[in-house]
Design a protein around this motif. Structure first.
Motif, PDB file in Angstrom:
ATOM      1  N   GLU A 162       0.853  -1.118  -0.031  1.00  0.00           N
ATOM      2  CA  GLU A 162       0.093  -0.120   0.088  1.00  0.00           C
ATOM      3  C   GLU A 162       0.672   1.243   0.004  1.00  0.00           C
ATOM      4  O   GLU A 162       0.619   2.260  -0.682  1.00  0.00           O
ATOM      5  N   ARG A 163       2.017   1.285   0.666  1.00  0.00           N
ATOM      6  CA  ARG A 163       2.952   2.366   0.873  1.00  0.00           C
ATOM      7  C   ARG A 163       3.635   2.735  -0.647  1.00  0.00           C
ATOM      8  O   ARG A 163       3.477   3.696  -1.124  1.00  0.00           O
ATOM      9  N   TYR A 166       0.967   4.039  -2.865  1.00  0.00           N
ATOM     10  CA  TYR A 166       0.540   5.485  -2.757  1.00  0.00           C
ATOM     11  C   TYR A 166       1.627   6.279  -3.159  1.00  0.00           C
ATOM     12  O   TYR A 166       1.232   7.302  -3.896  1.00  0.00           O
ATOM     13  N   LYS A 169       1.254   6.513  -6.911  1.00  0.00           N
ATOM     14  CA  LYS A 169       0.370   7.125  -7.594  1.00  0.00           C
ATOM     15  C   LYS A 169       0.489   8.493  -7.612  1.00  0.00           C
ATOM     16  O   LYS A 169       0.300   9.325  -8.632  1.00  0.00           O
ATOM     17  N   TRP A 170       1.354   9.201  -6.586  1.00  0.00           N
ATOM     18  CA  TRP A 170       1.792  10.538  -6.530  1.00  0.00           C
ATOM     19  C   TRP A 170       2.648  10.905  -7.651  1.00  0.00           C
ATOM     20  O   TRP A 170       2.730  11.737  -8.110  1.00  0.00           O
TER      21      TRP A 170
END
Length: 600
Positions: A162-163, A166, A169-170
């Protein structure tokens, strides 16, 4: 027989003696002979009838035997077909597919290189991809579901994954944002700085939407960013790349050619002069024809296949739920009357935000049978198709900005396959159903156009009357809207000389009827073609044509020709101008919000 038998009483003996004692002996003997003769004849008749009955029973027995044998054969054939139905269908479809592929191969060998050959090859490859996709999804659906549950979900659900996702995505957002900014600066700001006004307009719309949002604190900027970014990317592909522009131009030409077939039915029903009554006898048959084709394609699974995969793509990029993603994708192909039928399984579980997104997408795009009507007006098909594709993600983005998700959605991210299937039994049933349903749409279009045109004329005459009382000429609703909507048209990126005309069209589409607006747009486009042809033919200068209020007048040597509604400037629409009906999308999004508030 001439002799009549006297009736004999049941009681042959009484107190006065026997009845037979009163009958003479000769007469009694004669009566006995007559009775015996009748009895023999009756027995003979009974024997003949019995023989006939036996013959008929023999024939019935043979007939029943043949019927039983036929029934047994029929039952055996039906049982065999039921048991081997899957194999028989597979063999039949395989034979048809092999025959078609053989035809395509021979056609490519016979002649290749022209547009018809490329059309046949592209359509065949696309159809083959659909068949493979259907077969793969039907045979490996459970395996894919188990793999997602056992492997993918545990892997993606871990904290480390998940990290990583994340941060990815950024990083992707930043990369796309930098690419857009650099492209705008290099290709637009340096060569055409006036087009940056449209970029300011997009920023202004975002600010207005954010301020007027239902709950600004709950706005998720992820779908907003990716919706506008996808729109920019689609615009870049369709307007700036040669292959993208030619592809949409080719599709538009094919659609225009396809819609001409509706003239055959219109001519049969209304006669050879049907084109003289343009709207009723030429445009409305196009609506019926398009509705029929869409119903057939939906029955065959073509439209659900496209919508499902396009919806998955939008949902993956924008992080939206299946219902709103499928709605945004479906609005590219289906109209507002057809889309709710496809979304029937989702309707009972929709949140207010998802319902708002569905309404906004329906108002902001052009598709279905309505698309055919606009093309028949004379509006270029490739422009309408491009605008519809570009508006789909933008409408979803602005909808999530205007009405963010406030409730917990009951829909899962794996519900993309819950699209309602066609209820038609066969392709002919689908065609009949589509044509029948279009009757309501045609009636609604006709009565609305009649009503709004009549109402618009009444309002204009009334305003002119009030204007004449104070010395103001041509004080109409169009005149008022051309100034009221001027800022919207200006920030859309329209040229300053065209802003009033664009503002009038936007106002007509918003306040009256979109058919009226597109009909006027088609008239303006045809005016430009006619004036260009006149100038090129007669080597005329601007002195031979002039403006008269909103109309253009030119002299062809014998008389003055008036082009009502005038013309627009000719300029190439840069991708940065976002000529993507942004203002129409925004206005219709707020309209959908008002409708939603009233319904709840």
């Amino acid at each position: 027989m001439a002799v009549e038998l006297k009736s004999i009483k049941a009681s042959s003996v009484n107190s006065n003696g026997s009845e037979f004692d009163r009958i003479p002996v000769g007469q009694l003997s004669y009566q006995n002979e007559a009775f015996q003769t009748d009895r023999n004849e009756a027995e003979s008749s009974v024997t003949i009838d019995k023989v006939h009955m036996e013959i008929e029973m023999s024939h019935d027995s043979n007939s029943e035997c043949c019927s039983r044998q036929t029934l047994q054969i029929q039952s055996a054939v039906y049982t065999c077909l039921r048991k081997n139905k899957t194999i028989i269908k597979l063999v039949f479809k395989s034979v048809l597919l092999l025959a078609y592929l053989s035809y395509v191969a021979y056609a490519m060998y016979y002649k290749f290189g022209g547009e018809p050959e490329w059309r046949l090859l592209i359509c065949s490859v696309f159809g083959l991809m659909m068949i493979v996709g259907f077969w793969f999804s039907n045979h490996f659906k459970n395996n894919i579901k188990n793999w997602k549950r056992d492997r993918l979900v545990p892997c993606c659900g871990s904290s480390s994954t998940e990290r990583v996702m994340y941060h990815l995505k950024w990083m992707l957002k930043v990369a796309v944002f930098i690419f857009i900014v650099v492209y705008v600066i290099i290709n637009i700001a340096i060569d055409h700085p006036e087009n940056l006004i449209a970029a300011v307009g997009v920023a202004l719309y975002i600010i207005v939407f954010y301020v007027t949002s239902v709950n600004p604190a709950q706005v998720d900027w992820h779908p907003v960013f990716w919706g506008l970014a996808l729109q920019f990317i689609f615009a870049l592909i369709t307007l700036e790349t040669q292959w993208g522009y030619e592809a949409f131009d080719w599709v538009g030409d094919r659609v225009t050619e396809f819609l001409v077939y509706s003239d055959v039915g219109a001519e049969f029903v209304f006669g050879t002069v049907f084109a003289e009554h343009l709207f009723a006898f030429k445009v409305m048959p196009v609506v019926v024809f398009m509705a029929t084709i869409i119903s057939i394609l939906y029955y065959l699974g073509v439209i659900p296949f496209l919508i499902k995969h396009a919806g998955r793509f939008l949902g993956f990029c924008m992080g939206t739920r299946p219902a709103e993603s499928l709605s945004a994708a479906g609005n590219i192909f289906l109209g507002m009357t057809d889309l709710p039928l496809m979304l029937r399984p989702f309707l009972k579980d929709l949140t207010n935000s998802e319902l708002h997104a569905i309404l906004t997408g329906g108002f902001a795009t052009i598709a279905g049978s309505v698309l055919g009507a606009y093309i028949s007006f004379g509006v270029p098909a490739n422009h309408l198709l491009t605008a519809s594709v570009m508006s789909a993600p933008a409408a979803l983005a602005l909808s999530k900005l205007s009405y963010p998700e406030l409730d917990r959605s009951k829909l899962s991210t794996t519900d993309y396959s819950k699209i309602a299937k066609s209820a038609d039994r066969n392709i002919f049933d689908a065609a009949t159903h589509g044509a029948t349903v279009s009757a309501k749409l045609v009636a609604a279009i006709i009565v609305n156009v009649i009503a709004f045109l009549s109402l618009l004329e009444f309002v204009n005459v009334t305003l002119i009357w009030f204007g004449e009382r104070v010395g103001v000429e041509d004080f109409t609703l169009e005149f008022m809207c051309s100034y009221l909507f001027y800022p919207i048209a200006f920030f859309m990126g329209a040229d300053v000389p065209d802003c009033r005309q664009v503002a009038t069209l936007v106002a007509k589409k918003t306040f009256t009827n979109e058919y009226i607006a597109y009909f006027d747009l088609a008239k303006i486009i045809n005016n430009r073609k006619e004036l260009t042809k006149f100038i090129a033919t007669d080597n005329s200068s601007s002195l031979n044509w002039w403006w008269n209020n909103n109309d253009v007048i030119y002299n062809n040597g014998t008389q003055n020709i008036t082009l009502e509604l005038g013309i627009m400037s000719v300029f190439f629409i840069k991708v940065d101008s976002f000529k993507f009906t942004a203002c129409v999308t925004s206005l219709q999004s707020k309209q959908a919000g008002h409708l939603l508030k009233r319904s709840h």
